[in-house]
Motif scaffolding. Structure first.
Motif, PDB file in Angstrom:
ATOM      1  N   GLU A 174       0.859  -1.188   0.000  1.00  0.00           N
ATOM      2  CA  GLU A 174       0.000   0.000   0.000  1.00  0.00           C
ATOM      3  C   GLU A 174       0.892   1.234   0.000  1.00  0.00           C
ATOM      4  OE1 GLU A 174      -3.270   2.269   2.867  1.00  0.00           O
ATOM      5  OE2 GLU A 174      -2.579   0.227   3.335  1.00  0.00           O
ATOM      6  N   TRP A 175       0.673   2.105  -0.964  1.00  0.00           N
ATOM      7  CA  TRP A 175       1.506   3.295  -1.096  1.00  0.00           C
ATOM      8  C   TRP A 175       1.382   4.177   0.137  1.00  0.00           C
ATOM      9  CZ3 TRP A 175       5.423   5.203  -3.725  1.00  0.00           C
ATOM     10  CH2 TRP A 175       5.659   6.571  -3.709  1.00  0.00           C
ATOM     11  N   ALA A 176       2.543   4.571   0.684  1.00  0.00           N
ATOM     12  CA  ALA A 176       2.560   5.429   1.868  1.00  0.00           C
ATOM     13  C   ALA A 176       3.334   6.707   1.640  1.00  0.00           C
ATOM     14  CB  ALA A 176       3.159   4.675   3.059  1.00  0.00           C
ATOM     15  N   GLY A 177       4.108   6.778   0.577  1.00  0.00           N
ATOM     16  CA  GLY A 177       4.877   7.980   0.314  1.00  0.00           C
ATOM     17  C   GLY A 177       5.953   8.206   1.373  1.00  0.00           C
ATOM     18  N   LEU A 178       6.082   9.443   1.793  1.00  0.00           N
ATOM     19  CA  LEU A 178       7.085   9.803   2.810  1.00  0.00           C
ATOM     20  C   LEU A 178       6.514   9.805   4.223  1.00  0.00           C
ATOM     21  CD1 LEU A 178       8.825  12.763   0.943  1.00  0.00           C
ATOM     22  CD2 LEU A 178       9.576  10.377   1.058  1.00  0.00           C
ATOM     23  N   SER A 179       5.317   9.269   4.398  1.00  0.00           N
ATOM     24  CA  SER A 179       4.685   9.310   5.719  1.00  0.00           C
ATOM     25  C   SER A 179       5.477   8.512   6.748  1.00  0.00           C
ATOM     26  CB  SER A 179       3.252   8.781   5.638  1.00  0.00           C
ATOM     27  OG  SER A 179       3.238   7.438   5.183  1.00  0.00           O
ATOM     28  N   GLN A 180       6.104   7.411   6.316  1.00  0.00           N
ATOM     29  CA  GLN A 180       6.859   6.592   7.265  1.00  0.00           C
ATOM     30  C   GLN A 180       8.149   7.295   7.686  1.00  0.00           C
ATOM     31  OE1 GLN A 180       5.605   2.162   6.711  1.00  0.00           O
ATOM     32  NE2 GLN A 180       6.763   2.774   4.896  1.00  0.00           N
ATOM     33  N   TYR A 181       8.731   8.056   6.789  1.00  0.00           N
ATOM     34  CA  TYR A 181       9.903   8.853   7.160  1.00  0.00           C
ATOM     35  C   TYR A 181       9.506   9.995   8.095  1.00  0.00           C
ATOM     36  CZ  TYR A 181      12.623   6.396   3.622  1.00  0.00           C
ATOM     37  OH  TYR A 181      13.272   5.423   2.899  1.00  0.00           O
ATOM     38  N   GLN A 182       8.339  10.559   7.886  1.00  0.00           N
ATOM     39  CA  GLN A 182       7.849  11.588   8.798  1.00  0.00           C
ATOM     40  C   GLN A 182       7.608  11.021  10.187  1.00  0.00           C
ATOM     41  OE1 GLN A 182       4.371  13.106   6.798  1.00  0.00           O
ATOM     42  NE2 GLN A 182       5.552  14.321   5.328  1.00  0.00           N
ATOM     43  N   TYR A 183       7.057   9.829  10.248  1.00  0.00           N
ATOM     44  CA  TYR A 183       6.856   9.187  11.554  1.00  0.00           C
ATOM     45  C   TYR A 183       8.199   8.826  12.194  1.00  0.00           C
ATOM     46  CZ  TYR A 183       5.419   5.838  15.095  1.00  0.00           C
ATOM     47  OH  TYR A 183       5.246   5.174  16.279  1.00  0.00           O
ATOM     48  N   LEU A 184       9.164   8.447  11.359  1.00  0.00           N
ATOM     49  CA  LEU A 184      10.484   8.097  11.886  1.00  0.00           C
ATOM     50  C   LEU A 184      11.123   9.276  12.608  1.00  0.00           C
ATOM     51  CD1 LEU A 184      12.795   5.971  11.997  1.00  0.00           C
ATOM     52  CD2 LEU A 184      13.638   6.959   9.858  1.00  0.00           C
ATOM     53  N   LEU A 185      10.948  10.479  12.074  1.00  0.00           N
ATOM     54  CA  LEU A 185      11.537  11.666  12.693  1.00  0.00           C
ATOM     55  C   LEU A 185      10.936  11.957  14.061  1.00  0.00           C
ATOM     56  CD1 LEU A 185      11.764  14.033   9.585  1.00  0.00           C
ATOM     57  CD2 LEU A 185      13.614  12.727  10.661  1.00  0.00           C
ATOM     58  N   SER A 186       9.714  11.521  14.295  1.00  0.00           N
ATOM     59  CA  SER A 186       9.050  11.761  15.577  1.00  0.00           C
ATOM     60  C   SER A 186       8.966  10.512  16.445  1.00  0.00           C
ATOM     61  CB  SER A 186       7.633  12.306  15.337  1.00  0.00           C
ATOM     62  OG  SER A 186       6.857  11.378  14.597  1.00  0.00           O
ATOM     63  N   ASP A 187       9.594   9.426  16.014  1.00  0.00           N
ATOM     64  CA  ASP A 187       9.545   8.164  16.754  1.00  0.00           C
ATOM     65  C   ASP A 187      10.533   8.211  17.909  1.00  0.00           C
ATOM     66  OD1 ASP A 187       9.286   5.610  17.666  1.00  0.00           O
ATOM     67  OD2 ASP A 187       9.884   4.623  15.799  1.00  0.00           O
ATOM     68  N   SER A 188      10.024   8.306  19.115  1.00  0.00           N
ATOM     69  CA  SER A 188      10.900   8.404  20.291  1.00  0.00           C
ATOM     70  C   SER A 188      11.704   7.133  20.503  1.00  0.00           C
ATOM     71  CB  SER A 188      10.066   8.714  21.543  1.00  0.00           C
ATOM     72  OG  SER A 188       9.103   7.698  21.759  1.00  0.00           O
ATOM     73  N   ASP A 189      11.142   5.976  20.161  1.00  0.00           N
ATOM     74  CA  ASP A 189      11.882   4.723  20.321  1.00  0.00           C
ATOM     75  C   ASP A 189      13.092   4.674  19.393  1.00  0.00           C
ATOM     76  OD1 ASP A 189      10.099   3.825  22.236  1.00  0.00           O
ATOM     77  OD2 ASP A 189       8.813   2.802  20.776  1.00  0.00           O
ATOM     78  N   PHE A 190      12.933   5.200  18.182  1.00  0.00           N
ATOM     79  CA  PHE A 190      14.068   5.221  17.257  1.00  0.00           C
ATOM     80  C   PHE A 190      15.171   6.126  17.778  1.00  0.00           C
ATOM     81  CE2 PHE A 190      16.173   7.425  13.689  1.00  0.00           C
ATOM     82  CZ  PHE A 190      16.847   6.354  13.136  1.00  0.00           C
ATOM     83  N   TRP A 191      14.819   7.295  18.281  1.00  0.00           N
ATOM     84  CA  TRP A 191      15.837   8.213  18.782  1.00  0.00           C
ATOM     85  C   TRP A 191      16.467   7.692  20.069  1.00  0.00           C
ATOM     86  CZ3 TRP A 191      17.766  11.230  15.415  1.00  0.00           C
ATOM     87  CH2 TRP A 191      16.983  11.745  14.397  1.00  0.00           C
ATOM     88  N   THR A 192      15.720   6.924  20.848  1.00  0.00           N
ATOM     89  CA  THR A 192      16.318   6.250  22.003  1.00  0.00           C
ATOM     90  C   THR A 192      17.358   5.233  21.547  1.00  0.00           C
ATOM     91  OG1 THR A 192      14.317   6.538  23.315  1.00  0.00           O
ATOM     92  CG2 THR A 192      15.847   4.824  24.019  1.00  0.00           C
ATOM     93  N   ALA A 193      17.027   4.494  20.474  1.00  0.00           N
ATOM     94  CA  ALA A 193      17.989   3.536  19.927  1.00  0.00           C
ATOM     95  C   ALA A 193      19.217   4.248  19.384  1.00  0.00           C
ATOM     96  CB  ALA A 193      17.317   2.710  18.831  1.00  0.00           C
ATOM     97  N   VAL A 194      19.020   5.422  18.743  1.00  0.00           N
ATOM     98  CA  VAL A 194      20.160   6.202  18.251  1.00  0.00           C
ATOM     99  C   VAL A 194      21.059   6.631  19.408  1.00  0.00           C
ATOM    100  CG1 VAL A 194      20.848   8.342  17.097  1.00  0.00           C
ATOM    101  CG2 VAL A 194      18.948   6.992  16.181  1.00  0.00           C
ATOM    102  N   GLY A 195      20.440   7.125  20.493  1.00  0.00           N
ATOM    103  CA  GLY A 195      21.225   7.534  21.655  1.00  0.00           C
ATOM    104  C   GLY A 195      21.973   6.369  22.276  1.00  0.00           C
ATOM    105  N   ASN A 196      21.303   5.217  22.411  1.00  0.00           N
ATOM    106  CA  ASN A 196      21.980   4.034  22.956  1.00  0.00           C
ATOM    107  C   ASN A 196      23.164   3.630  22.095  1.00  0.00           C
ATOM    108  OD1 ASN A 196      20.059   3.876  25.014  1.00  0.00           O
ATOM    109  ND2 ASN A 196      18.789   2.408  23.913  1.00  0.00           N
ATOM    110  N   THR A 197      22.970   3.658  20.788  1.00  0.00           N
ATOM    111  CA  THR A 197      24.040   3.249  19.878  1.00  0.00           C
ATOM    112  C   THR A 197      25.234   4.184  19.975  1.00  0.00           C
ATOM    113  OG1 THR A 197      22.372   2.382  18.349  1.00  0.00           O
ATOM    114  CG2 THR A 197      24.579   2.698  17.484  1.00  0.00           C
TER     115      THR A 197
END
Length: 318
Positions: free
Chosen positions: A67-90
């Motif tokens: 299902e086409w989502a465009g850039l919506s998943q990248y927009q969610y990635l920028l606001s995903d606190s779990d992803f940024w927590t993983a970035v900080g841990n790394t």
């Protein structure tokens, strides 16, 4: 008697037997000899990379229709606190592992370079951790950092200190993972540094000793400047490998696909970027968002590799 000039006889031309072969037609056998590498790289490198970019623009569970989502998943990635927590841990784990590892590798290389006997034995012993299975290493380190029966806590108790729940506290988890990575890569980078040390002309050290320079001055005025290209290579490679750590926290913290909420240990303190990608893709079956996370990891790795390269290059110019 006057001499007469004669015109040169015209060159006799014969019809060519055939048009000479140039380019690919002439060297086709050479291209055919190297083609397997490029075909494999195309099938298992470029095509999967391009497909991952295509998948990141869709919502897909891996089996059904996209299902086409465009850039919506990248927009969610920028606001995903779990992803940024993983970035900080790394980044924290990378810093705790990389800088001590580079220091120990340099010291080890200097000692190996000055050793007289059993050089090959020492090189083999220091390189052995790098060729050992990461899974086996992580299992051993899990026992070493065990709370009740671990070797580290036994040493702490021997000197009168309290036990530390290494694999149950945020900083304990990061320290354990960083120690594992340091132990694994110190010997490999020591061999790289050793190769760089052996390219430095001995006349420079002899001239320094004649001028009265001590070992410390010699190291900082000759060895370190001459080793800057090797140091840059080691730092960039360590950045790329360190920011992509996956097997170490996955096995050390015993995370499995059946327990995705525990990924990275208590409080997700050991959840790295690649471990978060694995969780989203294979635990949650969200291949579209997992591909977006993978491209986010790629951009972070490229960014910090460029930063490290620029810092070392600027110091070299100074």
């Amino acid at each position: 008697m006057a001499t007469t000039l004669r015109k040169p006889a015209p060159a006799v031309t014969t019809p060519a037997a055939g048009k000479p072969r140039t380019g690919v037609r002439k060297y086709w056998h050479l291209y055919a000899a190297i083609s397997p590498f490029y075909l494999l790289f195309l099938c298992f490198g470029l095509i999967p990379v391009g497909f991952s970019l295509y998948v990141s623009l869709h919502r897909w569970d891996g089996l059904g229709s996209m299902e086409w989502a465009g850039l919506s998943q990248y927009q969610y990635l920028l606001s995903d606190s779990d992803f940024w927590t993983a970035v900080g841990n790394t980044l924290v784990i990378w810093a705790l592992a990389t800088f001590p590892m580079i220091f120990l590798a340099m010291v080890t290389a200097v000692m190996l370079n000055s050793a007289v006997r059993f050089k090959n034995l020492y090189r083999f012993a220091y390189f052995l951790p790098n060729v050992t299975s990461v899974v086996a290493i992580a299992i051993i380190f899990g026992s070493v950092f065990s709370t009740n029966f671990g070797l580290v806590n036994a040493l702490l108790q021997a000197v009168g200190l309290d036990q530390v729940a290494w694999l149950n506290t945020p900083w304990g988890i990061k320290t354990a993972i960083a120690t594992l990575m340091t132990w694994q890569w110190t010997g490999y980078n020591a061999i790289i540094f050793l190769a760089g040390l052996q390219t430095i002309p001995g006349e420079l050290y002899e001239a320094a000793r004649m001028d009265g320079a001590g070992p410390v001055q010699t190291f900082f005025r000759i060895t370190l400047p001459m080793m800057r290209p090797v140091l840059l290579f080691v730092l960039v490679v360590s950045t790329v490998t360190g920011l992509q750590s996956f097997s170490e926290p996955q096995v050390l913290l015993q995370t499995t696909s059946n327990d995705s909420t525990f990924a990275g240990g208590p409080g997700h303190a050991g959840q790295t970027m690649v471990l978060y990608f694995f969780q989203q893709t294979f635990d949650n079956n969200d291949f579209g968002y997992g591909a977006a996370v993978a491209w986010g990891v790629f951009l972070v790795v490229v960014l910090f590799s460029i930063i490290n390269w620029r810092l070392v290059q600027r110091r070299g110019e100074d």
